[in-house]
Write a protein that holds these residues in place. Structure first.
Motif, PDB file in Angstrom:
ATOM      1  N   ILE A   4       0.847  -1.208   0.000  1.00 28.48           N
ATOM      2  CA  ILE A   4       0.000   0.000   0.000  1.00 28.48           C
ATOM      3  C   ILE A   4       0.877   1.251   0.000  1.00 28.48           C
TER       4      ILE A   4
ATOM      5  N   THR B 236       2.340   1.877  -3.505  1.00 26.51           N
ATOM      6  CA  THR B 236       1.408   2.321  -4.555  1.00 26.51           C
ATOM      7  C   THR B 236       0.631   3.583  -4.192  1.00 26.51           C
ATOM      8  N   GLN B 237       0.463   3.870  -2.906  1.00 31.93           N
ATOM      9  CA  GLN B 237      -0.333   5.027  -2.484  1.00 31.93           C
ATOM     10  C   GLN B 237       0.509   6.117  -1.826  1.00 31.93           C
TER      11      GLN B 237
ATOM     12  N   ILE C 196       0.298   3.553   6.870  1.00 29.23           N
ATOM     13  CA  ILE C 196      -0.945   3.753   6.120  1.00 29.23           C
ATOM     14  C   ILE C 196      -2.038   4.168   7.084  1.00 29.23           C
TER      15      ILE C 196
ATOM     16  N   ASP D 225      -7.727   6.258   4.756  1.00 33.85           N
ATOM     17  CA  ASP D 225      -7.917   6.772   3.398  1.00 33.85           C
ATOM     18  C   ASP D 225      -7.047   6.014   2.396  1.00 33.85           C
ATOM     19  N   SER D 226      -5.770   5.835   2.723  1.00 37.48           N
ATOM     20  CA  SER D 226      -4.895   5.123   1.786  1.00 37.48           C
ATOM     21  C   SER D 226      -5.296   3.656   1.663  1.00 37.48           C
TER      22      SER D 226
ATOM     23  N   ALA E  97      -8.420   3.600  -0.625  1.00 36.14           N
ATOM     24  CA  ALA E  97      -8.037   3.915  -2.007  1.00 36.14           C
ATOM     25  C   ALA E  97      -7.326   2.732  -2.656  1.00 36.14           C
ATOM     26  N   PHE E  98      -6.466   2.058  -1.900  1.00 39.14           N
ATOM     27  CA  PHE E  98      -5.737   0.913  -2.437  1.00 39.14           C
ATOM     28  C   PHE E  98      -6.694  -0.193  -2.871  1.00 39.14           C
TER      29      PHE E  98
ATOM     30  N   GLN F  95      -8.681   0.642  -6.009  1.00 37.16           N
ATOM     31  CA  GLN F  95      -7.872   0.537  -7.223  1.00 37.16           C
ATOM     32  C   GLN F  95      -7.580  -0.922  -7.573  1.00 37.16           C
TER      33      GLN F  95
ATOM     34  N   THR G 131      -3.301   3.830 -12.301  1.00 34.45           N
ATOM     35  CA  THR G 131      -2.885   3.577 -10.916  1.00 34.45           C
ATOM     36  C   THR G 131      -1.561   2.830 -10.900  1.00 34.45           C
TER      37      THR G 131
END
Length: 725
Positions: A177, A180-181, A193, A196-197, A200-201, A204, A361
């Motif tokens: 995570i 990528t975020q 993390i 929110d992250s 979002a992960f 995606q 992404t």
């Protein structure tokens, strides 16, 4: 009024404030816990300052930021009162605010829930930094918050790091995570993390998995070229616009045969190309049609193609045309018809549309199998539970902030009050005020009233109203940004400071030395004594300037005449025969007689005036003569001394602070005795020995003494003559 409120009002009215007078106004003395507890009762009109900036002060920036609760860059009266009230509520005895820096654990009032949590957090901090509950908390113990929050423990910020879990799968998921975020800062100083992250992960990941599922890579209708599909589409996209252009031109030529000539390049285009060296990569060549345009003609895939597009068309032929058409016997060797082109477009369209829908992404860097495992697993629920546990541990983290606030207030708040409610630190000389940033050494004196200048334009407008003699300097130090300061000179002579450019040394409150250069001077009287001598100094300076001008002009005239004479003699031609000598200009006796007559009249007038003065002076009694001389001196120096007296009476600190963003609520005067304490003059140490022998002193000559003796004798003679007549 309820009885409780009446009792409180009675206690409030019984508090007796103590004031001291300094700077020409009454200032409240803040010395006890009772003063702090009743500070909200003090009329704001009696406060010395109503607000001050949070920067440009010799005051801890972090403490100032904590006091500035609304973040507007100013500390105001309500914020001061709120801080004082909170300290009194959180401390067993507010007298500790006046003691040395350090907050004992026993000083925290823990009779309510907030106090108990605050004390527990303070105890935990002591344990972390290696102290016992008998030790006092210092600001340095809370300077590095990352030491108080271990990455292996929950810290209440809602951010979890990989180190927080022993589960290898969850740790890997957290790492993916972050990759990528992006990572979120954790109180321990690392990255983790948060909710929110995490959300979002997973959104995606699900989008990418669904996109792959929609691809249907095993369907020949969707992916006719199999594993070579991506390369083929790239070759197709490279020529699509140009091929479309060619077939549309051919269709227009079929529509109207007259259009064929216009749709092909004009001969003039080739004339331009013929006048320069061209290549297949030339932009002008690439702009020409893909091939010669005729009605209904196919596109040549070899000979007859625009040289700039040969490579791209060959790539397109090998990767797209031949695999899709030649294998099915639908392709003529070396040509492509409009119908075949349309078939190719239709076959590639689904795959191109699918590629256009590809989610943007960084999750694509993970393998599809891994993404599918993430979607099907329970990692999200487990991470959400971990984040919830971290948020639930926020009590300690929130109270650590309160502990830091209390420790800083215990160290710094009274200092601020003595520079805000009153100016006792400035006027009582026990400590330097927070606006005094150091000491300037210049011209055998030390200036203690030195302020930082952040806005020169505003300062130049406001500061002259202070009535102080001001010296603006730019200070430089290796490795530091330039510092602009203003110093008030309140003692000594200032004749040599009139011209900017002089250098001095500035020592800041940390003891570091800076090279200081004078950039501007605001001239004001410094003392009555200086004002007494200033008219005579101005007259002497004027006479000196006039003598210098006269000497310079005479020197220039002589140089010009000498140069003209030499030039005339050097330029005179050599005579062929002896010539009669030139007539010498005659001596003008009348001119010189007039000059001597004028000089005689001037000397006579001066003598007559002196005789009248001496006659009047010596007609007085002996004890009246000193009074007359004193009267003349007062007549000359009196106006200057009066102006200096009025200026020194209005000299005050307010405009200097107002120019830096303060709101000073009174006229903080700087009278002559106090001003003398703000500027130190060079004096020999007590008991020092002096040698008055100067080996380079000028040789003494008797002519000065003889001249004085002669004047005394002349005066005595005139006195005797006037007395006899």
């Amino acid at each position: 009024m309820p009885q409780g409120e009446q009792t409180l009002a009675t206690l409030q009215s019984q508090h007796k404030w103590r004031f001291f007078r300094s700077g020409g106004f009454d200032q409240v003395a803040l010395d006890s816990a009772a003063d702090l507890q009743h500070l909200h009762e003090l009329d704001p009109k009696l406060w010395t300052v109503l607000n001050c900036p949070t920067t440009g002060l010799e005051f801890d920036n972090r403490t100032a930021a904590l006091l500035d609760t609304d973040g507007d860059g100013q500390i105001r009266v309500p914020e001061i009162l709120a801080a004082v009230r909170w300290c009194c509520e959180r401390l067993q005895d507010a007298d500790i605010m006046f003691q040395a820096p350090g907050l004992p654990l026993a000083a925290i009032h823990d009779q309510d829930a907030e106090g108990a949590n605050l004390r527990a957090a303070a105890l935990r901090v002591l344990e972390i930094v290696g102290k016992t509950d008998a030790d006092a908390l210092q600001v340095s113990d809370l300077a590095d918050m990352t030491l108080l929050f271990s990455p292996h423990h929950f810290n209440g910020d809602g951010v979890v790091m990989a180190e927080l879990t022993a589960d290898a799968e969850l740790a890997q998921l957290i790492t993916e995570i972050i990759q990528t975020q992006g990572g979120q800062p954790d109180r321990s100083g690392g990255e983790g993390i948060h909710s929110d992250s995490l959300n979002a992960f997973y959104q995606q990941v699900e989008a990418v998995v669904q996109w792959h599922a929609a691809g249907g890579s095993d369907d020949p209708q969707f992916c006719p070229l199999g594993d070579n599909m991506a390369a083929a589409v790239a070759a197709f996209d490279a020529v699509k616009a140009k091929v479309d252009d060619f077939f549309v031109r051919c269709q227009l030529a079929a529509f109207d045969h007259r259009a064929a000539d216009a749709l092909n390049p004009a001969v003039a285009v080739y004339d331009v190309l013929s006048n320069k060296a061209i290549s297949s990569a030339d932009a002008d060549v690439a702009a020409l049609p893909l091939a010669a345009v005729t009605a209904g003609s196919p596109l040549p895939l070899g000979e007859g193609i625009n040289p700039a597009w040969t490579s791209a068309i060959t790539e397109f032929k090998q990767r797209v045309v031949e695999p899709l058409l030649a294998a099915k016997g639908k392709h003529k060797a070396g040509h492509l018809t409009a119908e075949q082109w349309q078939q190719i477009c239709e076959q590639l369209e689904p795959w191109c549309a699918w590629q256009a829908a590809k989610p943007d992404t960084k999750v694509h860097q993970l393998e599809l199998d891994r993404l599918q495992a993430i979607v099907s697993g329970d990692g999200k629920e487990r991470l959400e539970a971990l984040i919830a546990q971290d948020i639930a541990a926020s009590t300690f983290a929130d109270n650590v902030d309160a502990v830091e606030r209390l420790v800083r207030y215990q160290r710094d708040l009274v200092t601020l009050l003595r520079n805000f409610v009153s100016l006792s630190d400035f006027y009582q000389s026990k400590h330097k005020a927070i606006f005094q940033i150091g000491t300037l050494y210049l011209d055998q004196r030390s200036c203690e009233l030195v302020l930082k200048v952040s806005d020169m334009a505003r300062h130049a407008t406001m500061a002259p109203f202070s009535g102080c003699y001001l010296v603006y300097c730019t200070c430089e130090r290796q490795g530091e940004a330039p510092l602009h300061i203003v110093a008030a000179l309140t003692g000594g002579d200032v004749d040599e400071l009139m011209v900017p450019g002089r250098n001095g040394v500035f020592y800041d409150r940390q003891g570091r030395d800076w090279r200081a250069m004078v950039t501007k001077v605001v001239v004001q009287p410094v003392s009555i004594g200086q004002a007494f001598w200033s008219p005579y100094k101005r007259v002497a300076a004027f006479i000196e300037a006039q003598l210098q001008k006269f000497a310079a002009s005479r020197d220039k005239d002589i140089e010009a005449k000498t140069t003209t004479g030499v030039t005339t003699v050097a330029a005179a031609p050599t005579p062929a025969a002896p010539a009669a000598p030139a007539a010498v200009a005659g001596f003008d006796i009348a001119k010189f007689a007039g000059i001597f007559a004028a000089m005689g009249l001037a000397v006579g007038a001066i003598g007559t005036a002196l005789a009248a003065v001496m006659s009047g002076l010596f007609s007085l009694l002996w004890w009246q003569i000193p009074l007359v001389i004193l009267g003349v001196l007062l007549l000359i120096s009196g106006p200057s001394m009066l102006m200096a007296f009025l200026t020194l009476r209005r000299r005050n600190l307010g405009p200097l602070l107002d120019a830096n963003g303060w709101a000073v609520n009174t006229r903080a005067k700087i009278n002559v005795p106090f001003g003398a304490a703000l500027t130190g003059l060079a004096r020999l140490p007590a008991g020092a020995k002096r040698s008055l022998t100067d080996p380079f002193a000028e040789k003494k000559r008797p002519w000065g003494s003889l001249l004085i003796l002669l004047l005394v004798l002349i005066g005595a003679g005139l006195f005797w003559w006037f007395r006899m007549n």
